[in-house]
Scaffold this motif. Structure first.
Motif, PDB file in Angstrom:
ATOM      1  N   ALA A 266       0.848  -1.195   0.000  1.00  0.00           N
ATOM      2  CA  ALA A 266       0.000   0.000   0.000  1.00  0.00           C
ATOM      3  C   ALA A 266       0.878   1.238   0.000  1.00  0.00           C
ATOM      4  O   ALA A 266       1.852   1.327   0.740  1.00  0.00           O
ATOM      5  CB  ALA A 266      -0.920   0.002   1.211  1.00  0.00           C
ATOM      6  N   LYS A 269      -0.350   6.218   2.250  1.00  0.00           N
ATOM      7  CA  LYS A 269      -1.060   6.163   3.526  1.00  0.00           C
ATOM      8  C   LYS A 269      -1.086   7.515   4.221  1.00  0.00           C
ATOM      9  O   LYS A 269      -1.939   7.771   5.064  1.00  0.00           O
ATOM     10  CB  LYS A 269      -0.410   5.132   4.447  1.00  0.00           C
ATOM     11  CG  LYS A 269      -0.563   3.690   3.990  1.00  0.00           C
ATOM     12  CD  LYS A 269       0.048   2.740   5.013  1.00  0.00           C
ATOM     13  CE  LYS A 269      -0.137   1.293   4.615  1.00  0.00           C
ATOM     14  NZ  LYS A 269       0.436   0.371   5.624  1.00  0.00           N
ATOM     15  N   PRO A 281      -7.410   8.338   4.295  1.00  0.00           N
ATOM     16  CA  PRO A 281      -8.390   7.253   4.446  1.00  0.00           C
ATOM     17  C   PRO A 281      -7.999   6.020   3.621  1.00  0.00           C
ATOM     18  O   PRO A 281      -7.434   6.148   2.526  1.00  0.00           O
ATOM     19  CB  PRO A 281      -9.688   7.883   3.922  1.00  0.00           C
ATOM     20  CG  PRO A 281      -9.493   9.357   4.100  1.00  0.00           C
ATOM     21  CD  PRO A 281      -8.030   9.598   3.887  1.00  0.00           C
ATOM     22  N   LYS A 282      -8.288   4.837   4.142  1.00  0.00           N
ATOM     23  CA  LYS A 282      -7.861   3.598   3.481  1.00  0.00           C
ATOM     24  C   LYS A 282      -8.393   3.477   2.058  1.00  0.00           C
ATOM     25  O   LYS A 282      -7.728   2.914   1.187  1.00  0.00           O
ATOM     26  CB  LYS A 282      -8.325   2.389   4.307  1.00  0.00           C
ATOM     27  CG  LYS A 282      -7.563   2.219   5.615  1.00  0.00           C
ATOM     28  CD  LYS A 282      -7.970   0.947   6.329  1.00  0.00           C
ATOM     29  CE  LYS A 282      -7.167   0.770   7.622  1.00  0.00           C
ATOM     30  NZ  LYS A 282      -7.528  -0.477   8.342  1.00  0.00           N
ATOM     31  N   GLU A 283      -9.591   4.015   1.825  1.00  0.00           N
ATOM     32  CA  GLU A 283     -10.158   3.894   0.483  1.00  0.00           C
ATOM     33  C   GLU A 283      -9.368   4.705  -0.554  1.00  0.00           C
ATOM     34  O   GLU A 283      -9.542   4.506  -1.765  1.00  0.00           O
ATOM     35  CB  GLU A 283     -11.632   4.318   0.475  1.00  0.00           C
ATOM     36  CG  GLU A 283     -11.894   5.713   1.030  1.00  0.00           C
ATOM     37  CD  GLU A 283     -12.181   5.701   2.519  1.00  0.00           C
ATOM     38  OE1 GLU A 283     -12.749   6.687   3.000  1.00  0.00           O
ATOM     39  OE2 GLU A 283     -11.840   4.689   3.180  1.00  0.00           O
ATOM     40  N   GLU A 284      -8.506   5.596  -0.104  1.00  0.00           N
ATOM     41  CA  GLU A 284      -7.700   6.396  -1.030  1.00  0.00           C
ATOM     42  C   GLU A 284      -6.283   5.847  -1.205  1.00  0.00           C
ATOM     43  O   GLU A 284      -5.490   6.389  -1.967  1.00  0.00           O
ATOM     44  CB  GLU A 284      -7.624   7.851  -0.544  1.00  0.00           C
ATOM     45  CG  GLU A 284      -8.971   8.555  -0.511  1.00  0.00           C
ATOM     46  CD  GLU A 284      -8.849  10.003  -0.036  1.00  0.00           C
ATOM     47  OE1 GLU A 284      -7.744  10.577  -0.167  1.00  0.00           O
ATOM     48  OE2 GLU A 284      -9.840  10.551   0.470  1.00  0.00           O
ATOM     49  N   TRP A 285      -5.929   4.763  -0.493  1.00  0.00           N
ATOM     50  CA  TRP A 285      -4.595   4.183  -0.640  1.00  0.00           C
ATOM     51  C   TRP A 285      -4.428   3.603  -2.041  1.00  0.00           C
ATOM     52  O   TRP A 285      -5.386   3.133  -2.660  1.00  0.00           O
ATOM     53  CB  TRP A 285      -4.382   3.062   0.372  1.00  0.00           C
ATOM     54  CG  TRP A 285      -4.323   3.509   1.800  1.00  0.00           C
ATOM     55  CD1 TRP A 285      -4.408   4.787   2.267  1.00  0.00           C
ATOM     56  CD2 TRP A 285      -4.198   2.663   2.951  1.00  0.00           C
ATOM     57  NE1 TRP A 285      -4.332   4.796   3.640  1.00  0.00           N
ATOM     58  CE2 TRP A 285      -4.204   3.514   4.089  1.00  0.00           C
ATOM     59  CE3 TRP A 285      -4.079   1.294   3.125  1.00  0.00           C
ATOM     60  CZ2 TRP A 285      -4.087   3.009   5.373  1.00  0.00           C
ATOM     61  CZ3 TRP A 285      -3.959   0.788   4.404  1.00  0.00           C
ATOM     62  CH2 TRP A 285      -3.963   1.633   5.520  1.00  0.00           C
ATOM     63  N   LYS A 286      -3.209   3.608  -2.527  1.00  0.00           N
ATOM     64  CA  LYS A 286      -2.886   2.949  -3.796  1.00  0.00           C
ATOM     65  C   LYS A 286      -2.311   1.565  -3.459  1.00  0.00           C
ATOM     66  O   LYS A 286      -1.206   1.453  -2.947  1.00  0.00           O
ATOM     67  CB  LYS A 286      -1.878   3.787  -4.587  1.00  0.00           C
ATOM     68  CG  LYS A 286      -2.401   5.165  -4.993  1.00  0.00           C
ATOM     69  CD  LYS A 286      -1.355   5.922  -5.783  1.00  0.00           C
ATOM     70  CE  LYS A 286      -1.890   7.271  -6.239  1.00  0.00           C
ATOM     71  NZ  LYS A 286      -2.136   8.188  -5.111  1.00  0.00           N
ATOM     72  N   GLU A 289      -1.602  -5.532  -5.408  1.00  0.00           N
ATOM     73  CA  GLU A 289      -1.843  -6.836  -4.787  1.00  0.00           C
ATOM     74  C   GLU A 289      -0.849  -7.900  -5.252  1.00  0.00           C
ATOM     75  O   GLU A 289      -0.286  -7.826  -6.348  1.00  0.00           O
ATOM     76  CB  GLU A 289      -3.269  -7.295  -5.083  1.00  0.00           C
ATOM     77  CG  GLU A 289      -4.337  -6.374  -4.496  1.00  0.00           C
ATOM     78  CD  GLU A 289      -5.735  -6.911  -4.712  1.00  0.00           C
ATOM     79  OE1 GLU A 289      -5.899  -7.833  -5.537  1.00  0.00           O
ATOM     80  OE2 GLU A 289      -6.672  -6.407  -4.057  1.00  0.00           O
ATOM     81  N   ASP A 302      -9.614 -10.988   7.870  1.00  0.00           N
ATOM     82  CA  ASP A 302     -10.955 -10.391   7.925  1.00  0.00           C
ATOM     83  C   ASP A 302     -11.592 -10.585   9.298  1.00  0.00           C
ATOM     84  O   ASP A 302     -12.258  -9.672   9.817  1.00  0.00           O
ATOM     85  CB  ASP A 302     -11.848 -11.015   6.849  1.00  0.00           C
ATOM     86  CG  ASP A 302     -11.436 -10.600   5.434  1.00  0.00           C
ATOM     87  OD1 ASP A 302     -10.705  -9.597   5.315  1.00  0.00           O
ATOM     88  OD2 ASP A 302     -11.828 -11.294   4.478  1.00  0.00           O
ATOM     89  N   ARG A 309     -12.745  -3.831  14.869  1.00  0.00           N
ATOM     90  CA  ARG A 309     -13.806  -2.847  14.662  1.00  0.00           C
ATOM     91  C   ARG A 309     -14.780  -2.859  15.833  1.00  0.00           C
ATOM     92  O   ARG A 309     -15.184  -1.802  16.332  1.00  0.00           O
ATOM     93  CB  ARG A 309     -14.547  -3.134  13.352  1.00  0.00           C
ATOM     94  CG  ARG A 309     -15.587  -2.071  12.987  1.00  0.00           C
ATOM     95  CD  ARG A 309     -16.513  -2.547  11.885  1.00  0.00           C
ATOM     96  NE  ARG A 309     -17.327  -3.685  12.317  1.00  0.00           N
ATOM     97  CZ  ARG A 309     -18.397  -3.560  13.088  1.00  0.00           C
ATOM     98  NH1 ARG A 309     -18.788  -2.371  13.541  1.00  0.00           N
ATOM     99  NH2 ARG A 309     -19.097  -4.635  13.435  1.00  0.00           N
TER     100      ARG A 309
END
Length: 363
Positions: A266, A269, A281-286, A289, A302, A309
Motif C-alpha cells: 500500500a 497512507k 483514508p484507506k479507500e484512497e490508498w494505492k 496486490e 478479515d 472494529r
C-alpha cells in the motif's frame, strides 16, 4: 599557508573542543562520500590552531529535512555535557536542510549554549568578527537548501510511486516479518523468525485476546519487539535498540491491521498538508496486490479486522468525551525546548467528560 579560507580566531580565544558533523543522504548523489567529508573536516580542524578535535559524528543515508538523526542527537548530548563547544561542518546543508530548524539552531540554540559553529565551505565562523554581518547570507543559504530538499523529495516520491505501482517495495526497512531479498532490495521475502511472531499475534487475537493482553504477553515471554529484533539482525545500528524493550500497543495494533501480511503493498497512507503528515483514508490508498508471499490468510485477516472494529466501537461508546473546539495555536512553530531545540506541542486535559487544551506544553 593554510589551504582553507578562514583565518584562525583571535589569539585570546581559548582552544575550542571541536567536533566534526558529517551527513550524507540517499538523495545527495553528487556530494562527497561520508568518508571524504570526515577526512576533509579532520584536515580543516588540524589546520586551525585554536581547534582541538574531540569527537566525530555522522549520519549516513538520512535526510537533512529534520534534526532527529542519531549522529546529530549524540553530538548535541556531548554539547550539553560540556564536552563539545565547537561544531564544524562541510557546508550548511550538512547540518540540515530545514530552513526554520536550521535557523533556530544557528541563531538561538548554539549561541545560548556558547557553541562556536563553523561551516567550512561557506567560509562562516560564528566567532569570527568578520562573519557578524553574515546573518542574512546564512539565512538565504538555509532557505535555498530547504527548497532544494523539497524539490528532490518530490522527484523521489514520483519515482517511488512508479516502483510501487510495479509491485516493488520502496521502504527503507522491510516490514516486521519480511526481509529484503538478497540482491534485490525492492523485493520482499519472508523472514521466518519474525513471521512466526506475526502469526502468533494473529492466533492470539483469533483466540479472543485483546490487543493489550497480547502486548503484555509478548513482553512477559521475552519476544523481541521489532526494534530490538532488527538490532539483533544487524538492520538497526542505534544503541537505543540494543536492550530488550517492552512491546507497545500501537505496534501490535499496526501489525494486526497491516495488509502487507496479505501479500499486498500500500502506498499513499499519508500526505503532507501545511508541512504536517496527515493520515489518508484507506479507500484512497494505492494498493498493489500479490507482490510478495503472504503470511496471513485473507479469512483470518478479515476476522481480526472485525474483532478490532467491534472493540473500537465499544471503546468509543464508553469514552464519548465532549471535545471543545480547538483554540488557535498561536505559538505553533515558535515555542522550542531550550535543551534540545525541538518544537513544543500542546497536551490535552480531560476533565468531567470534556477535553480541553490548556497552556501546557511538552517537548
Amino acid at each position: 599557508s593554510s589551504p582553507f579560507p578562514l583565518s584562525p580566531a583571535p589569539p585570546q580565544n581559548p582552544i575550542c573542543r571541536a567536533a566534526l558533523c558529517a551527513r550524507l543522504s540517499s538523495e545527495d548523489r553528487e556530494a562527497l562520500s561520508l568518508d571524504n567529508q570526515i577526512l576533509m573536516l579532520r584536515n580543516y580542524i588540524e589546520a586551525v590552531p585554536d581547534l582541538a578535535l574531540c569527537g566525530e559524528f555522522s549520519d549516513n543515508g538520512l535526510t537533512g529535512t529534520n534534526f532527529q538523526r542519531p549522529g546529530f542527537e549524540s553530538l548535541m548530548d556531548e554539547v550539553r555535557r560540556g564536552k563539545v563547544n565547537c561544531i564544524v561542518v562541510k557546508d550548511l546543508s550538512r547540518c540540515g536542510r530545514d530552513y526554520v530548524e536550521a535557523g533556530n539552531f544557528l541563531e538561538i540554540i548554539f549561541p545560548q549554549l556558547g557553541v562556536r559553529f563553523i561551516s567550512m565551505g561557506d567560509n562562516y565562523d560564528s566567532f569570527d568578527p568578520r562573519c557578524k554581518g553574515e546573518g542574512m547570507s546564512v539565512a538565504l543559504k538555509n532557505m535555498i537548501n530547504s527548497f532544494y530538499a523539497k524539490d528532490i523529495s518530490q522527484k523521489i516520491r514520483s519515482a517511488f510511486a512508479v516502483k510501487s505501482a510495479n509491485g516493488e517495495f520502496v521502504g527503507k526497512v522491510a516490514p516486521f516479518g519480511y526481509a529484503k531479498a538478497a540482491g534485490n532490495k525492492n523485493k520482499l521475502v519472508v523472514d521466518e523468525d519474525a513471521a512466526e511472531t506475526v502469526r502468533m499475534i494473529f492466533r492470539w487475537k483469533l483466540d479472543g485476546m485483546s490487543v493489550h493482553q497480547i502486548t503484555r504477553r509478548l513482553t512477559r515471554e521475552g519476544v523481541p519487539n521489532p526494534g530490538h529484533y532488527r538490532y539483533i539482525k544487524g538492520i538497526h545500528k542505534e544503541k537505543r535498540y540494543e536492550q530488550p524493550q517492552a512491546w507497545d500497543v500501537t505496534v501490535v495494533k499496526d501489525i494486526l491491521e497491516n495488509i502487507v501480511y496479505l501479500g499486498h503493498l500500500a502506498m499513499g497512507k499519508t500526505r503532507t498538508v501545511g508541512g504536517k503528515q496527515m493520515a489518508v483514508p484507506k479507500e484512497e490508498w494505492k494498493i498493489t496486490e500479490n507482490t510478495h508471499p503472504a503470511i496471513i490468510s485473507q479469512a483470518d485477516f478479515d476476522v481480526v479486522a472485525e474483532q478490532l472494529r467491534q472493540a473500537r466501537d465499544k471503546h468509543d461508546a464508553c469514552n464519548h468525551h465532549q471535545r471543545e473546539p480547538l483554540p488557535e495555536y498561536i505559538l505553533e512553530g515558535l515555542a522550542f525546548c531550550a535543551d534540545c531545540g525541538r518544537t513544543y506541542r500542546r497536551i490535552p486535559n480531560t476533565h468531567r467528560d470534556k477535553v480541553t487544551y490548556r497552556l501546557t506544553y511538552i517537548c
